[in-house]
Design a protein around this motif. Sequence first.
Motif, PDB file in Angstrom:
ATOM      1  N   GLU A   1       6.076  11.116  14.352  1.00 48.23           N
ATOM      2  CA  GLU A   1       5.387  10.915  13.079  1.00 48.23           C
ATOM      3  C   GLU A   1       3.875  10.723  13.239  1.00 48.23           C
ATOM      4  O   GLU A   1       3.130  10.841  12.267  1.00 48.23           O
ATOM      5  CB  GLU A   1       5.948   9.681  12.365  1.00 48.23           C
ATOM      6  N   PHE A   2       3.428  10.424  14.452  1.00 46.14           N
ATOM      7  CA  PHE A   2       2.033  10.055  14.662  1.00 46.14           C
ATOM      8  C   PHE A   2       1.056  11.150  14.224  1.00 46.14           C
ATOM      9  O   PHE A   2       0.149  10.899  13.437  1.00 46.14           O
ATOM     10  CB  PHE A   2       1.769   9.702  16.135  1.00 46.14           C
ATOM     11  N   GLU A   3       1.246  12.350  14.733  1.00 41.93           N
ATOM     12  CA  GLU A   3       0.265  13.408  14.470  1.00 41.93           C
ATOM     13  C   GLU A   3       0.168  13.749  12.985  1.00 41.93           C
ATOM     14  O   GLU A   3      -0.931  13.925  12.465  1.00 41.93           O
ATOM     15  CB  GLU A   3       0.571  14.660  15.283  1.00 41.93           C
ATOM     16  N   SER A   4       1.275  13.803  12.294  1.00 45.19           N
ATOM     17  CA  SER A   4       1.200  14.132  10.872  1.00 45.19           C
ATOM     18  C   SER A   4       0.559  12.999  10.074  1.00 45.19           C
ATOM     19  O   SER A   4      -0.169  13.253   9.116  1.00 45.19           O
ATOM     20  CB  SER A   4       2.588  14.469  10.314  1.00 45.19           C
ATOM     21  N   ASN A   5       0.786  11.760  10.478  1.00 41.65           N
ATOM     22  CA  ASN A   5       0.197  10.627   9.762  1.00 41.65           C
ATOM     23  C   ASN A   5      -1.288  10.431  10.062  1.00 41.65           C
ATOM     24  O   ASN A   5      -2.000   9.830   9.252  1.00 41.65           O
ATOM     25  CB  ASN A   5       0.959   9.343  10.069  1.00 41.65           C
ATOM     26  N   TYR A   6      -1.755  10.918  11.202  1.00 44.56           N
ATOM     27  CA  TYR A   6      -3.152  10.717  11.599  1.00 44.56           C
ATOM     28  C   TYR A   6      -3.912  12.031  11.779  1.00 44.56           C
ATOM     29  O   TYR A   6      -4.956  12.060  12.410  1.00 44.56           O
ATOM     30  CB  TYR A   6      -3.220   9.875  12.886  1.00 44.56           C
ATOM     31  N   ARG A   7      -3.394  13.107  11.203  1.00 46.70           N
ATOM     32  CA  ARG A   7      -4.018  14.427  11.368  1.00 46.70           C
ATOM     33  C   ARG A   7      -5.496  14.416  10.974  1.00 46.70           C
ATOM     34  O   ARG A   7      -6.353  14.919  11.691  1.00 46.70           O
ATOM     35  CB  ARG A   7      -3.263  15.468  10.558  1.00 46.70           C
ATOM     36  N   LYS A   8      -5.815  13.828   9.830  1.00 41.29           N
ATOM     37  CA  LYS A   8      -7.194  13.799   9.350  1.00 41.29           C
ATOM     38  C   LYS A   8      -8.100  13.073  10.351  1.00 41.29           C
ATOM     39  O   LYS A   8      -9.184  13.568  10.688  1.00 41.29           O
ATOM     40  CB  LYS A   8      -7.256  13.118   7.984  1.00 41.29           C
ATOM     41  N   GLU A   9      -7.667  11.918  10.824  1.00 49.19           N
ATOM     42  CA  GLU A   9      -8.471  11.135  11.764  1.00 49.19           C
ATOM     43  C   GLU A   9      -8.623  11.859  13.102  1.00 49.19           C
ATOM     44  O   GLU A   9      -9.700  11.848  13.703  1.00 49.19           O
ATOM     45  CB  GLU A   9      -7.845   9.754  11.983  1.00 49.19           C
ATOM     46  N   ILE A  10      -7.551  12.514  13.558  1.00 52.24           N
ATOM     47  CA  ILE A  10      -7.605  13.267  14.811  1.00 52.24           C
ATOM     48  C   ILE A  10      -8.615  14.398  14.696  1.00 52.24           C
ATOM     49  O   ILE A  10      -9.459  14.588  15.576  1.00 52.24           O
ATOM     50  CB  ILE A  10      -6.209  13.809  15.190  1.00 52.24           C
ATOM     51  N   LEU A  11      -8.546  15.151  13.604  1.00 52.71           N
ATOM     52  CA  LEU A  11      -9.477  16.273  13.422  1.00 52.71           C
ATOM     53  C   LEU A  11     -10.922  15.798  13.280  1.00 52.71           C
ATOM     54  O   LEU A  11     -11.844  16.430  13.814  1.00 52.71           O
ATOM     55  CB  LEU A  11      -9.068  17.114  12.211  1.00 52.71           C
ATOM     56  N   THR A  12     -11.123  14.692  12.581  1.00 47.07           N
ATOM     57  CA  THR A  12     -12.473  14.142  12.424  1.00 47.07           C
ATOM     58  C   THR A  12     -13.044  13.729  13.773  1.00 47.07           C
ATOM     59  O   THR A  12     -14.200  14.041  14.096  1.00 47.07           O
ATOM     60  CB  THR A  12     -12.459  12.942  11.457  1.00 47.07           C
TER      61      THR A  12
END
Length: 110
Positions: free
Chosen positions: A82-93
């Motif tokens: 679930e991590f990547e989908s929940n933090y996708r915006k922060e990861i990309l930023t």
Amino acid sequence: MEISGSDREELCRLAKQKCKISWNKEETNAEVTDMVENAIAALTHKLGIRDEDAMEEFKAPGMARTLFENYCMYDWSNMLSEFESNYRKEILTERHRYEVKYAKETENVQ
């Protein structure tokens, strides 16, 4: 990537704090150490952080550390999928921030 003992201890402390692990058992410590090493490898890749910068980025207050701590929490809770989908915006930023940072460093060298 080689992780020094003091860096490993600090990152394990941060992970245990985030995961609310207050006990100190050898088995748990080994699990946390593995979790931290996996988090470093995964997030260094996802965020585009250079190996030589990773330890300082994950130890310093900021989004990279927040992502590191939350990655560990999701891993500890067996919810890593679930991590990547929940933090996708922060990861990309963050990835964009490191791309810009390293591009500027490359420009300054030339």
